[in-house]
Design a protein around this motif. Structure first.
Motif, PDB file in Angstrom:
ATOM      1  N   ARG A 188       0.816  -1.210   0.000  1.00  0.00           N
ATOM      2  CA  ARG A 188       0.000   0.000   0.000  1.00  0.00           C
ATOM      3  C   ARG A 188       0.850   1.261   0.000  1.00  0.00           C
ATOM      4  NH1 ARG A 188      -3.551  -0.245   5.015  1.00  0.00           N
ATOM      5  NH2 ARG A 188      -2.082  -1.817   5.787  1.00  0.00           N
ATOM      6  N   GLU A 189       2.075   1.140   0.468  1.00  0.00           N
ATOM      7  CA  GLU A 189       2.990   2.273   0.471  1.00  0.00           C
ATOM      8  C   GLU A 189       4.364   1.805   0.003  1.00  0.00           C
ATOM      9  OE1 GLU A 189       3.151   4.293   4.181  1.00  0.00           O
ATOM     10  OE2 GLU A 189       1.108   5.084   4.021  1.00  0.00           O
ATOM     11  N   GLU A 190       5.208   2.798  -0.321  1.00  0.00           N
ATOM     12  CA  GLU A 190       6.556   2.463  -0.751  1.00  0.00           C
ATOM     13  C   GLU A 190       7.296   1.747   0.369  1.00  0.00           C
ATOM     14  OE1 GLU A 190       8.601   5.852  -2.154  1.00  0.00           O
ATOM     15  OE2 GLU A 190       7.109   6.358  -3.683  1.00  0.00           O
ATOM     16  N   GLY A 191       8.272   0.957  -0.033  1.00  0.00           N
ATOM     17  CA  GLY A 191       9.004   0.160   0.943  1.00  0.00           C
ATOM     18  C   GLY A 191       9.735   0.990   1.976  1.00  0.00           C
ATOM     19  N   THR A 192       9.839   0.457   3.185  1.00  0.00           N
ATOM     20  CA  THR A 192      10.607   1.064   4.257  1.00  0.00           C
ATOM     21  C   THR A 192      11.490  -0.005   4.861  1.00  0.00           C
ATOM     22  OG1 THR A 192      10.511   2.087   6.450  1.00  0.00           O
ATOM     23  CG2 THR A 192       8.702   0.626   5.862  1.00  0.00           C
ATOM     24  N   ARG A 193      12.646   0.396   5.348  1.00  0.00           N
ATOM     25  CA  ARG A 193      13.578  -0.553   5.950  1.00  0.00           C
ATOM     26  C   ARG A 193      13.407  -0.636   7.467  1.00  0.00           C
ATOM     27  NH1 ARG A 193      19.147   1.403   4.930  1.00  0.00           N
ATOM     28  NH2 ARG A 193      19.706  -0.572   5.939  1.00  0.00           N
ATOM     29  N   ILE A 194      12.381   0.007   8.015  1.00  0.00           N
ATOM     30  CA  ILE A 194      12.207  -0.019   9.471  1.00  0.00           C
ATOM     31  C   ILE A 194      12.150  -1.457   9.988  1.00  0.00           C
ATOM     32  CG2 ILE A 194      10.695   0.614  11.386  1.00  0.00           C
ATOM     33  CD1 ILE A 194       9.810   3.022   9.867  1.00  0.00           C
ATOM     34  N   GLY A 195      11.525  -2.318   9.201  1.00  0.00           N
ATOM     35  CA  GLY A 195      11.420  -3.714   9.614  1.00  0.00           C
ATOM     36  C   GLY A 195      12.760  -4.379   9.842  1.00  0.00           C
ATOM     37  N   GLU A 196      13.802  -3.899   9.176  1.00  0.00           N
ATOM     38  CA  GLU A 196      15.132  -4.480   9.349  1.00  0.00           C
ATOM     39  C   GLU A 196      15.664  -4.239  10.763  1.00  0.00           C
ATOM     40  OE1 GLU A 196      17.810  -3.199   6.318  1.00  0.00           O
ATOM     41  OE2 GLU A 196      16.340  -3.493   4.710  1.00  0.00           O
ATOM     42  N   TRP A 197      15.126  -3.238  11.440  1.00  0.00           N
ATOM     43  CA  TRP A 197      15.506  -2.974  12.835  1.00  0.00           C
ATOM     44  C   TRP A 197      14.458  -3.528  13.802  1.00  0.00           C
ATOM     45  CZ3 TRP A 197      16.721   0.278   8.869  1.00  0.00           C
ATOM     46  CH2 TRP A 197      18.040   0.725   8.782  1.00  0.00           C
ATOM     47  N   VAL A 198      13.184  -3.333  13.467  1.00  0.00           N
ATOM     48  CA  VAL A 198      12.108  -3.709  14.388  1.00  0.00           C
ATOM     49  C   VAL A 198      11.997  -5.222  14.559  1.00  0.00           C
ATOM     50  CG1 VAL A 198       9.600  -3.724  14.715  1.00  0.00           C
ATOM     51  CG2 VAL A 198      10.761  -1.612  14.037  1.00  0.00           C
ATOM     52  N   LEU A 199      11.969  -5.953  13.465  1.00  0.00           N
ATOM     53  CA  LEU A 199      11.764  -7.394  13.562  1.00  0.00           C
ATOM     54  C   LEU A 199      12.853  -8.097  14.367  1.00  0.00           C
ATOM     55  CD1 LEU A 199      10.394  -8.168   9.972  1.00  0.00           C
ATOM     56  CD2 LEU A 199       9.110  -7.902  12.101  1.00  0.00           C
ATOM     57  N   PRO A 200      14.136  -7.854  14.097  1.00  0.00           N
ATOM     58  CA  PRO A 200      15.172  -8.480  14.928  1.00  0.00           C
ATOM     59  C   PRO A 200      15.090  -8.061  16.395  1.00  0.00           C
ATOM     60  CG  PRO A 200      16.126  -7.657  12.888  1.00  0.00           C
ATOM     61  CD  PRO A 200      14.732  -7.104  12.965  1.00  0.00           C
ATOM     62  N   HIS A 201      14.725  -6.790  16.628  1.00  0.00           N
ATOM     63  CA  HIS A 201      14.600  -6.307  18.003  1.00  0.00           C
ATOM     64  C   HIS A 201      13.570  -7.122  18.778  1.00  0.00           C
ATOM     65  CE1 HIS A 201      14.424  -3.437  21.350  1.00  0.00           C
ATOM     66  NE2 HIS A 201      13.100  -3.542  21.265  1.00  0.00           N
ATOM     67  N   LEU A 202      12.504  -7.515  18.100  1.00  0.00           N
ATOM     68  CA  LEU A 202      11.438  -8.295  18.742  1.00  0.00           C
ATOM     69  C   LEU A 202      11.651  -9.794  18.598  1.00  0.00           C
ATOM     70  CD1 LEU A 202       8.360  -6.152  17.603  1.00  0.00           C
ATOM     71  CD2 LEU A 202       9.345  -6.258  19.900  1.00  0.00           C
ATOM     72  N   MET A 204      11.784 -11.535  15.707  1.00  0.00           N
ATOM     73  CA  MET A 204      10.864 -12.038  14.678  1.00  0.00           C
ATOM     74  C   MET A 204      11.563 -12.183  13.334  1.00  0.00           C
ATOM     75  SD  MET A 204       7.607  -9.631  15.637  1.00  0.00           S
ATOM     76  CE  MET A 204       6.939  -9.606  17.302  1.00  0.00           C
ATOM     77  N   ASP A 205      10.980 -13.035  12.502  1.00  0.00           N
ATOM     78  CA  ASP A 205      11.556 -13.297  11.184  1.00  0.00           C
ATOM     79  C   ASP A 205      10.793 -12.626  10.060  1.00  0.00           C
ATOM     80  OD1 ASP A 205      13.560 -15.001  12.241  1.00  0.00           O
ATOM     81  OD2 ASP A 205      12.105 -16.647  12.343  1.00  0.00           O
ATOM     82  N   GLN A 206       9.485 -12.421  10.238  1.00  0.00           N
ATOM     83  CA  GLN A 206       8.681 -11.877   9.148  1.00  0.00           C
ATOM     84  C   GLN A 206       7.553 -10.995   9.681  1.00  0.00           C
ATOM     85  OE1 GLN A 206       6.990 -15.213   7.099  1.00  0.00           O
ATOM     86  NE2 GLN A 206       6.215 -16.183   8.939  1.00  0.00           N
ATOM     87  N   GLU A 207       6.948 -10.266   8.739  1.00  0.00           N
ATOM     88  CA  GLU A 207       5.923  -9.287   9.116  1.00  0.00           C
ATOM     89  C   GLU A 207       4.705  -9.923   9.772  1.00  0.00           C
ATOM     90  OE1 GLU A 207       8.483  -7.456   6.001  1.00  0.00           O
ATOM     91  OE2 GLU A 207       7.558  -9.421   6.345  1.00  0.00           O
ATOM     92  N   GLU A 208       4.336 -11.106   9.369  1.00  0.00           N
ATOM     93  CA  GLU A 208       3.166 -11.751   9.974  1.00  0.00           C
ATOM     94  C   GLU A 208       3.398 -12.037  11.458  1.00  0.00           C
ATOM     95  OE1 GLU A 208       1.780 -15.117   7.816  1.00  0.00           O
ATOM     96  OE2 GLU A 208       1.252 -13.969   6.024  1.00  0.00           O
ATOM     97  N   ASP A 209       4.657 -12.256  11.839  1.00  0.00           N
ATOM     98  CA  ASP A 209       4.966 -12.438  13.260  1.00  0.00           C
ATOM     99  C   ASP A 209       4.635 -11.161  14.032  1.00  0.00           C
ATOM    100  OD1 ASP A 209       5.927 -14.972  12.707  1.00  0.00           O
ATOM    101  OD2 ASP A 209       8.004 -14.304  12.493  1.00  0.00           O
ATOM    102  N   LEU A 210       4.874 -10.033  13.395  1.00  0.00           N
ATOM    103  CA  LEU A 210       4.593  -8.742  14.021  1.00  0.00           C
ATOM    104  C   LEU A 210       3.098  -8.579  14.255  1.00  0.00           C
ATOM    105  CD1 LEU A 210       5.735  -6.038  14.979  1.00  0.00           C
ATOM    106  CD2 LEU A 210       5.572  -5.213  12.624  1.00  0.00           C
ATOM    107  N   PHE A 211       2.310  -8.949  13.259  1.00  0.00           N
ATOM    108  CA  PHE A 211       0.850  -8.890  13.390  1.00  0.00           C
ATOM    109  C   PHE A 211       0.375  -9.786  14.529  1.00  0.00           C
ATOM    110  CE2 PHE A 211      -3.073 -11.196  12.375  1.00  0.00           C
ATOM    111  CZ  PHE A 211      -3.986 -10.160  12.431  1.00  0.00           C
TER     112      PHE A 211
END
Length: 330
Positions: A188-202, A204-211
């Protein structure tokens, strides 16, 4: 039972931690302790009672270790106790929190002669300004703006909790980051690299884990708030979406400050601006952008660089009461 008399017990209870201090009349620390979050809207009533009891018990242990007269079994008589807690925003909150505080005291070997229960931000404002015209902006786990003018009139903006407010806070920044990651995942929006910091911090391996985490039992307001530091790292690394989130946080905080400036007629008058909370003290980009906006709006603002801890305001309230009491009795 033997008794130990202490002038002041002060508790600064925020959305992330509580700081407990025993003091004498000269402001010397006699004992201190720490607990976790003290916002009942975030961790529930039982959680607040648990953390306050833990923090005060730690302070009692520290007091007794430093003072031989504070015998292990002695009951502690406190002349004034100030509980400045997050989440006290309405009269309903005041009734709930006063009840919590009374239950906490009943569980401890403490007897209080005079009890003050107040919002943590308001207490911090009075202590930080020393009674002079000023505005305090707090952006930690939550956010709120308090102000007082030369006539003693007060005003506030924000502080309505994580469900309908806390704009610009650590929680708000963390939530914006999660939303940005999921929107990018959807396309829905242009890509962001925030997940490269957030997911390892939590962990997690993928976005669905975040959900799943957001709607699972391990989620908490405090854990989401911690992501603000990770967003700061992403912004420093050049991620445009992370930078946009921090800029939006500064703008949201400015809106609150501007509202208080108008309420107190500070547009063309000098006043002190105090910034507290993890976001404003640790995220330089948010802090600097916010101050630029405030200076452009109210040119006579002066930033207080002392960066006093919020507990300073809480102890100031208690010491002021004790001083007034002494003067009255003299």
């Amino acid at each position: 039972m033997a008794k130990c008399s202490i002038p002041l017990l002060a508790i600064d209870g925020g959305g992330t931690k509580c700081h407990v201090v025993f003091m004498d009349r000269q402001g010397n620390v006699l004992g201190q302790g720490k607990g976790g979050s003290s916002n009942y809207q975030g961790i529930g009533k039982d959680g607040v009672i648990r953390e306050l009891v833990f923090g005060i018990e730690e302070a009692i242990a520290d007091l007794r270790q430093k003072d031989d007269s504070a015998l292990p079994q002695a009951e502690i008589e406190v002349e004034c106790a100030v509980f400045a807690l997050a989440g006290l925003d309405t009269e309903y909150d005041r009734r709930v929190i006063t009840g919590l505080v009374q239950e906490v005291l009943e569980r401890l070997p403490i007897r209080v002669q005079h009890l003050i229960v107040e919002n943590d931000g308001y207490a911090a404002l009075l202590g930080a300004t020393g009674g002079q015209p000023g505005i305090l902006a707090i952006a930690g786990t939550g956010s709120i703006i308090f102000g007082v003018n030369e006539r003693g009139q007060t005003a506030r903006a924000g502080g309505w909790g994580h469900r309908v407010g806390d704009e610009g806070s650590g929680y708000w920044i963390g939530k914006q980051a999660v939303m940005a990651i999921l929107k990018a995942y959807d396309g829905r929006e242009e890509g962001t690299r925030i997940g490269e910091w957030v997911l390892p911090h939590l962990g997690m391996d993928q976005e669905e884990d975040l959900f799943n985490w957001m709607y699972g039992p391990d989620y908490s307001v405090e854990k989401l708030s911690e992501l603000s530091r990770v967003v700061g790292q992403a912004a420093s690394a050049g991620d445009r979406e992370a930078q946009r989130i921090l800029e939006a946080a500064a703008h949201e905080l400015f809106i609150g400050v501007a509202a208080v400036v108008r309420h107190l007629s500070f547009l063309d008058k000098p006043f002190t601006m105090i910034l507290q909370g993890g976001v404003l003290q640790n995220e330089g980009h948010v802090r600097e952008l916010l101050m630029r906006k405030i200076k452009a709006y109210a040119p006579q603002v002066q930033l207080d660089e002392a960066r006093k801890e919020p507990i300073y305001g809480v102890t100031a309230m208690g010491l002021s009461y004790l001083q007034t009491k002494t003067s009255t009795e003299a």
